[in-house]
Design a protein around this motif. Structure first.
Motif, PDB file in Angstrom:
ATOM      1  N   ILE A  53       0.837  -1.196   0.000  1.00  0.00           N
ATOM      2  CA  ILE A  53       0.000   0.000   0.000  1.00  0.00           C
ATOM      3  C   ILE A  53       0.875   1.249   0.000  1.00  0.00           C
ATOM      4  CG2 ILE A  53      -1.664   1.351   1.337  1.00  0.00           C
ATOM      5  CD1 ILE A  53      -2.809  -1.270   2.358  1.00  0.00           C
ATOM      6  N   GLU A  54       0.632   2.121  -0.958  1.00  0.00           N
ATOM      7  CA  GLU A  54       1.303   3.425  -1.023  1.00  0.00           C
ATOM      8  C   GLU A  54       0.227   4.471  -1.324  1.00  0.00           C
ATOM      9  OE1 GLU A  54       4.454   3.410  -3.814  1.00  0.00           O
ATOM     10  OE2 GLU A  54       5.584   1.819  -2.825  1.00  0.00           O
ATOM     11  N   LEU A  55      -0.192   5.178  -0.307  1.00  0.00           N
ATOM     12  CA  LEU A  55      -1.280   6.134  -0.460  1.00  0.00           C
ATOM     13  C   LEU A  55      -0.759   7.528  -0.760  1.00  0.00           C
ATOM     14  CD1 LEU A  55      -3.726   5.114   2.388  1.00  0.00           C
ATOM     15  CD2 LEU A  55      -3.928   4.648  -0.035  1.00  0.00           C
ATOM     16  N   LYS A  56      -1.427   8.214  -1.667  1.00  0.00           N
ATOM     17  CA  LYS A  56      -1.177   9.622  -1.946  1.00  0.00           C
ATOM     18  C   LYS A  56      -2.469  10.389  -1.692  1.00  0.00           C
ATOM     19  CE  LYS A  56       2.296   8.663  -5.493  1.00  0.00           C
ATOM     20  NZ  LYS A  56       2.684   8.856  -6.918  1.00  0.00           N
ATOM     21  N   ILE A 176      -4.171 -13.948  11.402  1.00  0.00           N
ATOM     22  CA  ILE A 176      -4.507 -12.838  10.506  1.00  0.00           C
ATOM     23  C   ILE A 176      -4.327 -11.501  11.223  1.00  0.00           C
ATOM     24  CG2 ILE A 176      -6.391 -11.735   9.233  1.00  0.00           C
ATOM     25  CD1 ILE A 176      -7.499 -14.525   8.682  1.00  0.00           C
ATOM     26  N   ASN A 177      -4.818 -11.419  12.458  1.00  0.00           N
ATOM     27  CA  ASN A 177      -4.727 -10.164  13.208  1.00  0.00           C
ATOM     28  C   ASN A 177      -3.277  -9.838  13.566  1.00  0.00           C
ATOM     29  OD1 ASN A 177      -7.550  -9.957  13.187  1.00  0.00           O
ATOM     30  ND2 ASN A 177      -7.698 -11.293  14.950  1.00  0.00           N
ATOM     31  N   MET A 178      -2.502 -10.856  13.920  1.00  0.00           N
ATOM     32  CA  MET A 178      -1.090 -10.619  14.236  1.00  0.00           C
ATOM     33  C   MET A 178      -0.342 -10.066  13.028  1.00  0.00           C
ATOM     34  SD  MET A 178      -0.301 -14.079  16.466  1.00  0.00           S
ATOM     35  CE  MET A 178       1.429 -13.650  16.675  1.00  0.00           C
ATOM     36  N   VAL A 179      -0.641 -10.638  11.854  1.00  0.00           N
ATOM     37  CA  VAL A 179       0.009 -10.184  10.625  1.00  0.00           C
ATOM     38  C   VAL A 179      -0.386  -8.743  10.317  1.00  0.00           C
ATOM     39  CG1 VAL A 179      -0.091 -10.479   8.128  1.00  0.00           C
ATOM     40  CG2 VAL A 179       0.403 -12.426   9.576  1.00  0.00           C
ATOM     41  N   MET A 180      -1.666  -8.413  10.520  1.00  0.00           N
ATOM     42  CA  MET A 180      -2.121  -7.048  10.258  1.00  0.00           C
ATOM     43  C   MET A 180      -1.423  -6.048  11.165  1.00  0.00           C
ATOM     44  SD  MET A 180      -6.208  -7.430   9.604  1.00  0.00           S
ATOM     45  CE  MET A 180      -6.373  -5.658   9.660  1.00  0.00           C
ATOM     46  N   VAL A 181      -1.276  -6.390  12.443  1.00  0.00           N
ATOM     47  CA  VAL A 181      -0.605  -5.490  13.383  1.00  0.00           C
ATOM     48  C   VAL A 181       0.846  -5.266  12.971  1.00  0.00           C
ATOM     49  CG1 VAL A 181       0.186  -5.243  15.766  1.00  0.00           C
ATOM     50  CG2 VAL A 181      -2.132  -6.050  15.309  1.00  0.00           C
ATOM     51  N   ILE A 182       1.538  -6.366  12.632  1.00  0.00           N
ATOM     52  CA  ILE A 182       2.941  -6.251  12.214  1.00  0.00           C
ATOM     53  C   ILE A 182       3.059  -5.410  10.941  1.00  0.00           C
ATOM     54  CG2 ILE A 182       4.950  -7.543  11.403  1.00  0.00           C
ATOM     55  CD1 ILE A 182       3.986  -9.874  13.181  1.00  0.00           C
ATOM     56  N   GLY A 183       2.152  -5.664   9.986  1.00  0.00           N
ATOM     57  CA  GLY A 183       2.183  -4.918   8.731  1.00  0.00           C
ATOM     58  C   GLY A 183       1.935  -3.432   8.945  1.00  0.00           C
ATOM     59  N   LEU A 184       0.963  -3.078   9.790  1.00  0.00           N
ATOM     60  CA  LEU A 184       0.667  -1.670  10.056  1.00  0.00           C
ATOM     61  C   LEU A 184       1.818  -0.980  10.780  1.00  0.00           C
ATOM     62  CD1 LEU A 184      -3.095  -1.965  11.082  1.00  0.00           C
ATOM     63  CD2 LEU A 184      -2.179  -1.008   8.969  1.00  0.00           C
ATOM     64  N   GLY A 190       7.437   3.533   7.687  1.00  0.00           N
ATOM     65  CA  GLY A 190       7.809   3.806   6.295  1.00  0.00           C
ATOM     66  C   GLY A 190       8.453   2.646   5.578  1.00  0.00           C
ATOM     67  N   LEU A 191       8.272   1.429   6.083  1.00  0.00           N
ATOM     68  CA  LEU A 191       8.873   0.242   5.467  1.00  0.00           C
ATOM     69  C   LEU A 191       7.846  -0.482   4.606  1.00  0.00           C
ATOM     70  CD1 LEU A 191      10.797  -1.119   8.597  1.00  0.00           C
ATOM     71  CD2 LEU A 191      11.708   0.294   6.755  1.00  0.00           C
ATOM     72  N   LEU A 193       7.495  -3.958   1.456  1.00  0.00           N
ATOM     73  CA  LEU A 193       7.949  -5.339   1.249  1.00  0.00           C
ATOM     74  C   LEU A 193       9.408  -5.401   0.808  1.00  0.00           C
ATOM     75  CD1 LEU A 193       6.872  -8.264   1.300  1.00  0.00           C
ATOM     76  CD2 LEU A 193       6.360  -8.021  -1.134  1.00  0.00           C
ATOM     77  N   THR A 194       9.842  -4.435   0.019  1.00  0.00           N
ATOM     78  CA  THR A 194      11.222  -4.454  -0.474  1.00  0.00           C
ATOM     79  C   THR A 194      12.240  -4.172   0.632  1.00  0.00           C
ATOM     80  OG1 THR A 194      11.023  -2.106  -1.081  1.00  0.00           O
ATOM     81  CG2 THR A 194      10.510  -3.734  -2.778  1.00  0.00           C
ATOM     82  N   ALA A 195      11.786  -3.626   1.769  1.00  0.00           N
ATOM     83  CA  ALA A 195      12.704  -3.330   2.874  1.00  0.00           C
ATOM     84  C   ALA A 195      13.055  -4.585   3.675  1.00  0.00           C
ATOM     85  CB  ALA A 195      12.089  -2.280   3.797  1.00  0.00           C
ATOM     86  N   LEU A 196      12.312  -5.660   3.457  1.00  0.00           N
ATOM     87  CA  LEU A 196      12.574  -6.902   4.186  1.00  0.00           C
ATOM     88  C   LEU A 196      13.761  -7.637   3.564  1.00  0.00           C
ATOM     89  CD1 LEU A 196       8.918  -8.225   4.631  1.00  0.00           C
ATOM     90  CD2 LEU A 196      10.276  -6.921   6.267  1.00  0.00           C
ATOM     91  N   PRO A 197      14.438  -8.486   4.343  1.00  0.00           N
ATOM     92  CA  PRO A 197      15.518  -9.311   3.777  1.00  0.00           C
ATOM     93  C   PRO A 197      15.024 -10.179   2.631  1.00  0.00           C
ATOM     94  CG  PRO A 197      15.525  -9.412   6.172  1.00  0.00           C
ATOM     95  CD  PRO A 197      14.275  -8.682   5.788  1.00  0.00           C
ATOM     96  N   GLY A 198      15.896 -10.480   1.691  1.00  0.00           N
ATOM     97  CA  GLY A 198      15.503 -11.215   0.498  1.00  0.00           C
ATOM     98  C   GLY A 198      14.888 -12.568   0.795  1.00  0.00           C
ATOM     99  N   PHE A 199      15.479 -13.329   1.729  1.00  0.00           N
ATOM    100  CA  PHE A 199      14.937 -14.670   2.029  1.00  0.00           C
ATOM    101  C   PHE A 199      13.536 -14.580   2.619  1.00  0.00           C
ATOM    102  CE2 PHE A 199      16.643 -13.413   6.112  1.00  0.00           C
ATOM    103  CZ  PHE A 199      15.811 -14.002   7.041  1.00  0.00           C
ATOM    104  N   LEU A 200      13.268 -13.506   3.414  1.00  0.00           N
ATOM    105  CA  LEU A 200      11.943 -13.340   4.013  1.00  0.00           C
ATOM    106  C   LEU A 200      10.914 -12.950   2.954  1.00  0.00           C
ATOM    107  CD1 LEU A 200      10.425 -13.483   6.660  1.00  0.00           C
ATOM    108  CD2 LEU A 200      11.017 -11.082   7.084  1.00  0.00           C
ATOM    109  N   GLN A 201      11.325 -12.081   2.037  1.00  0.00           N
ATOM    110  CA  GLN A 201      10.429 -11.711   0.932  1.00  0.00           C
ATOM    111  C   GLN A 201      10.025 -12.938   0.127  1.00  0.00           C
ATOM    112  OE1 GLN A 201      11.510  -8.410  -1.650  1.00  0.00           O
ATOM    113  NE2 GLN A 201      12.965  -7.674  -0.118  1.00  0.00           N
ATOM    114  N   ASN A 202      10.999 -13.737  -0.251  1.00  0.00           N
ATOM    115  CA  ASN A 202      10.720 -14.908  -1.088  1.00  0.00           C
ATOM    116  C   ASN A 202       9.839 -15.920  -0.362  1.00  0.00           C
ATOM    117  OD1 ASN A 202      12.296 -13.849  -3.147  1.00  0.00           O
ATOM    118  ND2 ASN A 202      14.170 -14.831  -2.401  1.00  0.00           N
ATOM    119  N   THR A 203      10.073 -16.078   0.958  1.00  0.00           N
ATOM    120  CA  THR A 203       9.263 -17.021   1.726  1.00  0.00           C
ATOM    121  C   THR A 203       7.803 -16.586   1.764  1.00  0.00           C
ATOM    122  OG1 THR A 203      11.166 -17.568   3.119  1.00  0.00           O
ATOM    123  CG2 THR A 203       8.988 -18.130   3.968  1.00  0.00           C
TER     124      THR A 203
END
Length: 397
Positions: A53-56, A176-184, A190-191, A193-203
């Motif tokens: 999500i990138e809001l303007k 689901i709720n835990m993931v939402m909290v971490i994502g928010l 300001g982070l 998906l690309t800010a995560l380590p490569g192995f974590l992104q791919n997983t």
């Protein structure tokens, strides 16, 4: 072959494969697949969606319009779309209120937007989906928990503090709720998906790719639709489509400066199939009720699954039809007329049944009323004759 048609056939083929596997997979085995979807694949999908999500400021109108549509459909589901249900079918009504206002454009809408309108329009559709995600992930979950707490067996014995504690525990226990909290939290810093380590992104992306085939296979293996229920579901989906056409026509008429591509986006996005996420919320509530030994469940989960199974092919065929005759669907007046016609057709049987019931009731009551009136007249006549005879007898004596 057309890309959009090819994508539709792929999705329907996976569902058909699930139907074929019904005899080979026991019902208790489906619980394991459901756990895999709700605890692994779906949280990964939500996590990726949140971090993209990138809001303007200038583009906030798209998620706001989608959220407005969701809220209008929720009100319509309560007071308008489900009026045909029997008053005692509370669980089915709540199930419809969870599913009918939700949309799943990723499965049923986005492939066709890419094929017919291009990547630029797809980006706007993805932005509008942010408002839909807020609705299906947060607002519908809060609504489901409200219904559950309102109907909980131990509700009267719990204090406000214990209720709040139980709600927080149930929220934390849901992946689901835990993931939402971490994502928010990551978005707050300001982070993405690309800010995560490569192995974590791919997983995460690899797990996310399991979501669509698992959900479609699960729907095919678990769906059990009888003829009476199919008629009800089809009627509800038609009403949902008719109301969506009508609302799209209102928006298009109110904003005459919209381009044909934007009008088509405004038409096809609300016609997306029902989302799987409200079904996930209903399953979470069902798990809580099994622990509480609730005899009257809040939701009819099997009915909800059947709605999902019918909604996906219904929406995909409808969206293909819209894009195939796109010049017809960019006229706001045609959209208003089409929506009104579909609603009138779906409500016609209920109106006819209501009139027939009233006529039959009047026919049955009419002989009874006549009989009562006749009896009273005779009694009056008998009473009058008896009085005259007494006067004559008195005069003679």
């Amino acid at each position: 072959m057309n890309f959009a048609l090819q994508k539709t056939l792929e999705l329907l083929l996976i569902i058909s494969l699930g139907v074929f596997l019904q005899k080979k997979v026991a019902k208790q085995d489906l619980k394991g697949i459901k756990v895999l979807i709700l605890s692994v694949a779906l949280p990964a999908t939500i996590f990726v969606a949140l971090l993209k999500i990138e809001l303007k400021g200038t583009l906030l109108v798209f998620p706001l319009m989608a959220l407005t549509f969701n809220l209008l459909m929720l009100l319509a589901s309560k007071y308008f779309l489900t009026v045909s249900l029997h008053k005692k079918e509370h669980s089915k009504k709540r199930t419809l209120m969870m599913l009918l206002p939700s949309t799943a454009p990723g499965l049923s809408c986005f492939p066709f937007i890419v094929a017919y309108l291009g990547d630029d329009t797809l980006a706007l559709a993805a932005l509008a989906d942010v408002g839909n995600k807020i609705f299906v992930l947060i607002l519908l979950y809060m609504l489901a928990m409200h219904w559950y707490r309102k109907r909980a067996i131990n509700n009267k014995q719990e204090s406000s503090k214990s209720k709040l504690k139980g709600l927080m525990i149930s929220l934390i226990n849901e992946p689901i709720n835990m993931v939402m909290v971490i994502g928010l939290i990551l978005l707050g810093f300001g982070l993405n998906l690309t800010a995560l380590p490569g192995f974590l992104q791919n997983t995460v992306l690899s797990i996310k790719d399991l979501m669509t085939p698992l959900v479609l296979l699960f729907i095919g293996m678990a769906v059990r639709i009888n003829s009476g229920e199919f008629k009800l579901i089809l009627s509800m989906l038609l009403r949902r489509a008719g109301l969506a056409f009508f609302l799209s026509g209102l928006f298009a008429y109110a904003i005459p400066s919209l381009t044909p591509a934007m009008i088509l986006l405004l038409v096809v996005f609300p016609q997306s199939s029902c989302s799987f996420w409200p079904f996930a919320h209903m399953n979470a509530i069902q798990s809580l009720e099994e622990k509480d030994k609730q005899t009257e469940p809040t939701f009819d989960v099997n009915f909800g699954l059947n709605i999902l199974a019918c909604s996906l092919p219904f929406s995909t065929l409808l969206i293909i039809g819209i894009f195939s005759f796109n010049e017809f669907f960019i006229n706001p007046m045609i959209l208003l007329g089409l929506g009104s016609a579909i609603l009138a057709i779906t409500y016609a049987p209920d109106i006819f049944k209501s009139k027939s019931f009233m006529m039959e009731r009047e026919r049955k009551l009419t002989p009874r009323l006549k009989k009562k009136r006749t009896t009273l007249t005779i009694a009056k006549e008998e009473h009058t004759i008896s009085k005259e005879e007494r006067i004559n007898e008195a005069a003679a004596s």
